[in-house]
Design an enzyme around this catalytic site. Sequence first.
Site, PDB file in Angstrom:
ATOM      1  N   GLY A  88      48.201  34.602 -26.581  1.00  0.00           N
ATOM      2  CA  GLY A  88      47.776  33.327 -26.003  1.00  0.00           C
ATOM      3  C   GLY A  88      46.271  33.195 -25.883  1.00  0.00           C
ATOM      4  N   SER A 146      44.368  33.024 -33.904  1.00  0.00           N
ATOM      5  CA  SER A 146      44.379  32.241 -35.144  1.00  0.00           C
ATOM      6  C   SER A 146      43.222  31.245 -35.179  1.00  0.00           C
ATOM      7  CB  SER A 146      45.722  31.547 -35.352  1.00  0.00           C
ATOM      8  OG  SER A 146      46.068  30.799 -34.232  1.00  0.00           O
ATOM      9  N   ASP A 193      41.874  25.071 -28.854  1.00  0.00           N
ATOM     10  CA  ASP A 193      41.513  26.434 -29.237  1.00  0.00           C
ATOM     11  C   ASP A 193      40.347  26.448 -30.222  1.00  0.00           C
ATOM     12  OD1 ASP A 193      43.801  26.690 -27.805  1.00  0.00           O
ATOM     13  OD2 ASP A 193      45.016  27.526 -29.423  1.00  0.00           O
ATOM     14  N   TYR A 209      57.161  24.845 -29.538  1.00  0.00           N
ATOM     15  CA  TYR A 209      55.903  24.128 -29.250  1.00  0.00           C
ATOM     16  C   TYR A 209      55.966  22.715 -29.844  1.00  0.00           C
ATOM     17  CZ  TYR A 209      50.857  23.154 -29.161  1.00  0.00           C
ATOM     18  OH  TYR A 209      49.635  22.587 -28.938  1.00  0.00           O
TER      19      TYR A 209
END
Length: 382
Positions: free
Chosen positions: A122, A126, A170, A220
């Site tokens: 988490g 990536s 992210d 997700y």
Amino acid sequence: MTKEKVIKLFSEKFGKEAPEVYASPGRINLIGEHTDYNGSFVFPGAIDKGMTAAIRFNGTGSVRAYAIDLDESSEFGFNEEDLPKEGWAKYLFGVCREIIKRGGTVKGFDTVFSGDVPLGAGMSSSAALESTYAFALNDLLGLGIDKFELARIGQSTEHNYVGVKCGIMDQFASVFGKKGNLIRLDTKSMEYAYFPFDPEGYRLVLLDTAVKHELASSAYNRRRESCEHAAKTIAGRHPEVEFLRDASMKMLDEVKAEIPEEDYMRAKYVIEETQRVLDVCDALEKGDYDTVGRKMYETHHGMSKLYEVSCEELDFLNDVACEHGVTGSRVMGGGFGGCTINLVKDELYDSFICDAKAQFKAKYGHEPKVYDVVISDGARKL
Ligand code: GLA
């Protein structure tokens, strides 16, 4: 991995001519989870763990890549049908494809990379990988792509080549990170502000359950569909509502009978979480860490009971934190496994870590991994 080590491994694979080296970090998120694809706010910061890559053009039309930590190689061209089979190589390929789709010309290159951001915890390993290559190729090829678009290149890579319909948090944090600062981002307007984060008397620490959920990406994507369905139904009565961020609980309650119970629960969580991010920003400005911590527990509860992205191990660690008097604790990131993020008073830190390790081990047979959070800079050339 240090710059020197990556260069050494590069020269062993691809010869002595010196490569350039780039790095991008993973991220933490203080609060604002599953809000980024709902046009709402997030509050991440880049961390001192991430990916480091050495890269040099090779005069061909293909990429030769070596993943140091996995001891695996991949070679691929730049056409859509050249999609590599190695999961990690899809990220590199996707970044190249997304640059090409935006009109950039990419040349063949040799590369090796290594990471110290734990996979599937988490912390966005990536996104760190995508940002490293988006930033590096933009810099080396002089493409002139701005930082927002670099983040979007990473996000589109996830959407189109990995199959995760993620938000922008992210990749944004990995590109825009700034040492010592969290970033509040409005994902609708893309306005952002840096917040110096040095909570005197407190520490932020991550506890990693090491649980990895196989079906996390499809779960997700289903959460996202629920949110979009709820927002669309509300928009039927309130056309000004584009995202759940624009909706109130009153509006959601008006359509309660028209949407599945599950969509209602997901949307309720998002609407409440949006308000929590704003409350935490206010509390931070006043140095009111008790409120920050209370909101973190509320987020955990919402993610566990309404959004249903927690798991037994994460709930267990959250309970241990609460019983130990930790100021704030919650599941961080997409969920379905990974870490809790904990806001802990200095004087409780040692006993909390000790207690969490012992209790978790007694129940699950292994200790959670412990990562102290150091808020660091975003994508850069080393
Ligand atoms: C993952 C996604 C992000 C965000 C978080 C949950 O990390 O990549 O876009 O949705 O989950 O907040």
